[in-house]
Design a protein around this motif. Structure first.
Motif, PDB file in Angstrom:
ATOM      1  N   ASP A   1     -13.857  -5.027  -7.277  1.00 45.08           N
ATOM      2  CA  ASP A   1     -13.713  -6.254  -8.065  1.00 45.08           C
ATOM      3  C   ASP A   1     -12.266  -6.469  -8.496  1.00 45.08           C
ATOM      4  OD1 ASP A   1     -16.360  -6.858  -7.816  1.00 45.08           O
ATOM      5  OD2 ASP A   1     -16.951  -6.131  -9.806  1.00 45.08           O
ATOM      6  N   PHE A   2     -11.574  -5.378  -8.826  1.00 44.34           N
ATOM      7  CA  PHE A   2     -10.179  -5.526  -9.230  1.00 44.34           C
ATOM      8  C   PHE A   2      -9.333  -6.028  -8.059  1.00 44.34           C
ATOM      9  CE2 PHE A   2      -5.812  -4.167  -9.886  1.00 44.34           C
ATOM     10  CZ  PHE A   2      -5.583  -4.606 -11.176  1.00 44.34           C
ATOM     11  N   ILE A   3      -9.527  -5.450  -6.891  1.00 49.53           N
ATOM     12  CA  ILE A   3      -8.772  -5.877  -5.714  1.00 49.53           C
ATOM     13  C   ILE A   3      -9.045  -7.348  -5.413  1.00 49.53           C
ATOM     14  CG2 ILE A   3      -8.480  -5.585  -3.230  1.00 49.53           C
ATOM     15  CD1 ILE A   3      -7.178  -3.400  -4.874  1.00 49.53           C
ATOM     16  N   ASN A   4     -10.290  -7.741  -5.485  1.00 43.78           N
ATOM     17  CA  ASN A   4     -10.639  -9.141  -5.213  1.00 43.78           C
ATOM     18  C   ASN A   4     -10.003 -10.080  -6.235  1.00 43.78           C
ATOM     19  OD1 ASN A   4     -12.179  -8.520  -2.963  1.00 43.78           O
ATOM     20  ND2 ASN A   4     -14.090  -8.352  -4.128  1.00 43.78           N
ATOM     21  N   SER A   5      -9.929  -9.642  -7.487  1.00 46.55           N
ATOM     22  CA  SER A   5      -9.366 -10.504  -8.534  1.00 46.55           C
ATOM     23  C   SER A   5      -7.856 -10.638  -8.435  1.00 46.55           C
ATOM     24  CB  SER A   5      -9.741  -9.964  -9.917  1.00 46.55           C
ATOM     25  OG  SER A   5      -9.057  -8.744 -10.189  1.00 46.55           O
ATOM     26  N   THR A   6      -7.216  -9.712  -7.732  1.00 45.28           N
ATOM     27  CA  THR A   6      -5.753  -9.748  -7.617  1.00 45.28           C
ATOM     28  C   THR A   6      -5.283 -10.100  -6.208  1.00 45.28           C
ATOM     29  OG1 THR A   6      -5.682  -7.351  -7.149  1.00 45.28           O
ATOM     30  CG2 THR A   6      -5.442  -8.043  -9.449  1.00 45.28           C
ATOM     31  N   SER A   7      -6.215 -10.426  -5.332  1.00 40.43           N
ATOM     32  CA  SER A   7      -5.861 -10.666  -3.927  1.00 40.43           C
ATOM     33  C   SER A   7      -4.861 -11.805  -3.752  1.00 40.43           C
ATOM     34  CB  SER A   7      -7.122 -10.950  -3.107  1.00 40.43           C
ATOM     35  OG  SER A   7      -7.786 -12.102  -3.602  1.00 40.43           O
ATOM     36  N   SER A   8      -4.933 -12.802  -4.619  1.00 47.91           N
ATOM     37  CA  SER A   8      -4.026 -13.948  -4.482  1.00 47.91           C
ATOM     38  C   SER A   8      -2.937 -13.958  -5.553  1.00 47.91           C
ATOM     39  CB  SER A   8      -4.835 -15.251  -4.547  1.00 47.91           C
ATOM     40  OG  SER A   8      -5.512 -15.366  -5.794  1.00 47.91           O
TER      41      SER A   8
ATOM     42  N   GLN B   1       0.513 -13.183  -7.596  1.00 41.56           N
ATOM     43  CA  GLN B   1       1.908 -13.061  -7.197  1.00 41.56           C
ATOM     44  C   GLN B   1       2.503 -11.773  -7.768  1.00 41.56           C
ATOM     45  OE1 GLN B   1       3.322 -15.425  -5.082  1.00 41.56           O
ATOM     46  NE2 GLN B   1       1.192 -16.118  -5.054  1.00 41.56           N
ATOM     47  N   GLY B   2       3.640 -11.382  -7.223  1.00 33.48           N
ATOM     48  CA  GLY B   2       4.335 -10.217  -7.735  1.00 33.48           C
ATOM     49  C   GLY B   2       4.196  -9.008  -6.824  1.00 33.48           C
ATOM     50  N   LEU B   3       4.818  -7.910  -7.235  1.00 31.88           N
ATOM     51  CA  LEU B   3       4.787  -6.660  -6.485  1.00 31.88           C
ATOM     52  C   LEU B   3       3.494  -5.913  -6.789  1.00 31.88           C
ATOM     53  CD1 LEU B   3       6.259  -4.474  -4.763  1.00 31.88           C
ATOM     54  CD2 LEU B   3       7.211  -3.610  -6.914  1.00 31.88           C
ATOM     55  N   LYS B   4       2.778  -5.497  -5.735  1.00 34.96           N
ATOM     56  CA  LYS B   4       1.530  -4.763  -5.908  1.00 34.96           C
ATOM     57  C   LYS B   4       1.633  -3.434  -5.152  1.00 34.96           C
ATOM     58  CE  LYS B   4      -1.069  -8.115  -4.296  1.00 34.96           C
ATOM     59  NZ  LYS B   4      -2.263  -8.926  -3.932  1.00 34.96           N
ATOM     60  N   CYS B   5       1.351  -2.342  -5.857  1.00 35.41           N
ATOM     61  CA  CYS B   5       1.499  -1.011  -5.267  1.00 35.41           C
ATOM     62  C   CYS B   5       0.249  -0.175  -5.502  1.00 35.41           C
ATOM     63  CB  CYS B   5       2.692  -0.272  -5.875  1.00 35.41           C
ATOM     64  SG  CYS B   5       4.278  -1.094  -5.678  1.00 35.41           S
ATOM     65  N   ILE B   6      -0.023   0.733  -4.591  1.00 29.23           N
ATOM     66  CA  ILE B   6      -1.077   1.719  -4.767  1.00 29.23           C
ATOM     67  C   ILE B   6      -0.468   3.102  -4.562  1.00 29.23           C
ATOM     68  CG2 ILE B   6      -1.832   1.373  -2.359  1.00 29.23           C
ATOM     69  CD1 ILE B   6      -4.643   2.334  -3.289  1.00 29.23           C
ATOM     70  N   ALA B   7      -0.566   3.951  -5.575  1.00 31.62           N
ATOM     71  CA  ALA B   7      -0.039   5.310  -5.494  1.00 31.62           C
ATOM     72  C   ALA B   7      -1.196   6.240  -5.121  1.00 31.62           C
ATOM     73  CB  ALA B   7       0.563   5.717  -6.837  1.00 31.62           C
ATOM     74  N   HIS B   8      -1.078   6.895  -3.970  1.00 27.77           N
ATOM     75  CA  HIS B   8      -2.148   7.805  -3.548  1.00 27.77           C
ATOM     76  C   HIS B   8      -1.545   9.050  -2.925  1.00 27.77           C
ATOM     77  CE1 HIS B   8      -1.743   6.907   0.771  1.00 27.77           C
ATOM     78  NE2 HIS B   8      -1.603   5.635   0.434  1.00 27.77           N
TER      79      HIS B   8
ATOM     80  N   ILE C   1       0.284  -1.766 -10.457  1.00 27.94           N
ATOM     81  CA  ILE C   1       0.231  -0.460  -9.800  1.00 27.94           C
ATOM     82  C   ILE C   1      -1.148   0.148  -9.994  1.00 27.94           C
ATOM     83  CG2 ILE C   1       1.257   1.839  -9.624  1.00 27.94           C
ATOM     84  CD1 ILE C   1       3.821   0.707 -10.835  1.00 27.94           C
ATOM     85  N   LEU C   2      -1.733   0.627  -8.896  1.00 30.58           N
ATOM     86  CA  LEU C   2      -3.031   1.291  -8.923  1.00 30.58           C
ATOM     87  C   LEU C   2      -2.839   2.801  -8.987  1.00 30.58           C
ATOM     88  CD1 LEU C   2      -4.788  -0.660  -6.009  1.00 30.58           C
ATOM     89  CD2 LEU C   2      -5.065  -1.076  -8.454  1.00 30.58           C
ATOM     90  N   ILE C   3      -3.536   3.449  -9.929  1.00 33.62           N
ATOM     91  CA  ILE C   3      -3.515   4.899 -10.061  1.00 33.62           C
ATOM     92  C   ILE C   3      -4.954   5.390  -9.989  1.00 33.62           C
ATOM     93  CG2 ILE C   3      -2.884   6.873 -11.499  1.00 33.62           C
ATOM     94  CD1 ILE C   3      -0.437   5.325 -10.623  1.00 33.62           C
TER      95      ILE C   3
ATOM     96  N   GLU D   1      -4.409  -2.017   0.851  1.00 42.26           N
ATOM     97  CA  GLU D   1      -3.329  -2.381   1.767  1.00 42.26           C
ATOM     98  C   GLU D   1      -3.608  -3.718   2.443  1.00 42.26           C
ATOM     99  OE1 GLU D   1      -2.615   0.823   4.467  1.00 42.26           O
ATOM    100  OE2 GLU D   1      -1.970   2.211   2.896  1.00 42.26           O
ATOM    101  N   THR D   2      -4.864  -3.959   2.788  1.00 50.71           N
ATOM    102  CA  THR D   2      -5.246  -5.230   3.412  1.00 50.71           C
ATOM    103  C   THR D   2      -4.982  -6.405   2.480  1.00 50.71           C
ATOM    104  OG1 THR D   2      -6.954  -4.161   4.749  1.00 50.71           O
ATOM    105  CG2 THR D   2      -7.148  -6.538   4.438  1.00 50.71           C
ATOM    106  N   ASN D   3      -5.058  -6.138   1.175  1.00 53.09           N
ATOM    107  CA  ASN D   3      -4.866  -7.193   0.182  1.00 53.09           C
ATOM    108  C   ASN D   3      -3.466  -7.177  -0.424  1.00 53.09           C
ATOM    109  OD1 ASN D   3      -7.569  -8.754  -0.556  1.00 53.09           O
ATOM    110  ND2 ASN D   3      -8.113  -6.653   0.027  1.00 53.09           N
ATOM    111  N   GLY D   4      -2.506  -6.631   0.302  1.00 55.75           N
ATOM    112  CA  GLY D   4      -1.107  -6.762  -0.086  1.00 55.75           C
ATOM    113  C   GLY D   4      -0.528  -5.679  -0.964  1.00 55.75           C
ATOM    114  N   PHE D   5      -1.262  -4.586  -1.174  1.00 58.24           N
ATOM    115  CA  PHE D   5      -0.731  -3.485  -1.981  1.00 58.24           C
ATOM    116  C   PHE D   5       0.109  -2.551  -1.113  1.00 58.24           C
ATOM    117  CE2 PHE D   5      -3.923  -5.015  -4.837  1.00 58.24           C
ATOM    118  CZ  PHE D   5      -3.508  -4.638  -6.113  1.00 58.24           C
ATOM    119  N   ILE D   6       1.309  -2.233  -1.570  1.00 54.45           N
ATOM    120  CA  ILE D   6       2.207  -1.351  -0.839  1.00 54.45           C
ATOM    121  C   ILE D   6       1.905   0.101  -1.220  1.00 54.45           C
ATOM    122  CG2 ILE D   6       4.620  -0.687  -0.495  1.00 54.45           C
ATOM    123  CD1 ILE D   6       5.389  -3.541  -1.338  1.00 54.45           C
TER     124      ILE D   6
END
Length: 237
Positions: free
Chosen positions: A150-157, A159-166, A187-189, A204-209
Motif C-alpha cells: 500500500d505504501f508503494i502504491n501511494s507513492t508511485s506517482s 515527486q522527489g528522490l525515492k530510495c530503498i536501502a536493503h 527512504i525505505l528501511i 524498483e519498478t515504482n521508481g525507488f533507487i
C-alpha cells in the motif's frame, strides 16, 4: 530553555490552556507560578513567549506575549521504517530522528516483519518530547502503519528522490551519492529480516533507487538513523 507544546496555538491566540499532563508538569514538577514566562511551540513552526496567568495543575492558562517563526528544514525527509521486534528500539529511532530533523515517518509492515502492531499514541508522545528537548518548532508527521504494498502504491506517482536501502547483493548506489538529486526524499528501511525479493522488485519498478548505507550490516533502527543523519549532513544541518 524549557520548551512546552500546545498544538492549539495560532498566530491569533491571546490565551491558551494546557492539558492536564502539561499543566501538572509546569505547576507541580517545575513549580512555576503566575507571572512566570514560558516558551511554547505549536509544532507547526512557531515559538511563543507566554506569561502564566492561572497556575492550575489541572488546567494551566497562559497569555501569549509574542511569536517567533522558525525556518523549516531545507529538505523534506520521509522515512518509511518497518517496526522493530523490540518496540523500544523503534521508539529510540523516533526520538533520535526527531532530534536530527525529519518531516514524516510511516511504519511499514513488510513480508518479514515480526511486529505488526504499533502504539501510535505512545509514538506521538515520544515525538513531542524529542521535539521539545531539541528545541524544534516542527513536529514530525506520524502516519498510520500501512502494508509495504500500500505504501508503494501511494507513492508511485509522487515527486522527489525515492530510495530503498536493503542488504541483498546487487548493484546499489551509496545514499550520499544520490542525495544531491532532490531535497524531497523518501527512504525505505526494512525489518530485521530485510525486504523480500518481491518487495525490492516492486519498489524498483515504482521508481525507488536501491542504495547502500555503508559496508556494515545495520539494525533497522540504526539504518534509519544513518539515513536520517546522511540527509541532514548533506544539507549542513
Amino acid at each position: 530553555m524549557q520548551l512546552f507544546y500546545n498544538q492549539t496555538i495560532s498566530e491569533n491566540s491571546k490565551e491558551v490552556t494546557f492539558d492536564k499532563e502539561e499543566s501538572r508538569h509546569i505547576v507541580k514538577a517545575l513549580r512555576m507560578k503566575e507571572g512566570d514566562t514560558i516558551k511554547i511551540t505549536n509544532g507547526k513552526g512557531s515559538f511563543f513567549s507566554a506569561e502564566i496567568i492561572a497556575a492550575n495543575p489541572k488546567a494551566c492558562v497562559v497569555k501569549i506575549l509574542s511569536e517567533e517563526v522558525q525556518h523549516p528544514l531545507p529538505y523534506q525527509l520521509h522515512l518509511a521504517v518497518a517496526p522493530t521486534k523490540l518496540n523500544d528500539r523503534y521508539e529510540w529511532f523516533l526520538e533520535k530522528a526527531t532530534e536530527i530533523g525529519i518531516s514524516q515517518i510511516t511504519p511499514i509492515i513488510c513480508d518479514h516483519s515480526e511486529r505488526k502492531n504499533i502504539k501510535p499514541e505512545r509514538y506521538e508522545k515520544i515525538l513531542q518530547s524529542a521535539m521539545k528537548q531539541s528545541l524544534k518548532a516542527y513536529l514530525p508527521l506520524l502516519n498510520e502503519a500501512v502494508s509495504f504494498k500500500d505504501f508503494i502504491n501511494s507513492t508511485s506517482s509522487s515527486q522527489g528522490l525515492k530510495c530503498i536501502a536493503h542488504c541483498e547483493e546487487s548493484d546499489k548506489k551509496s545514499l550520499k551519492s544520490v542525495l544531491y538529486l532532490n531535497n524531497k526524499i523518501t527512504i525505505l528501511i526494512g525489518p530485521e529480516g530485510d525486504f523480500s525479493e518481491e518487495e525490492i522488485k516492486m519498489a524498483e519498478t515504482n521508481g525507488f533507487i536501491p542504495v547502500t548505507l555503508g559496508k556494515s550490516r545495520l539494525r533497522t533502527e540504526t539504518a534509519a538513523i544513518v539515513a536520517c543523519h546522511s540527509v541532514a549532513f548533506s544539507n549542513d544541518i
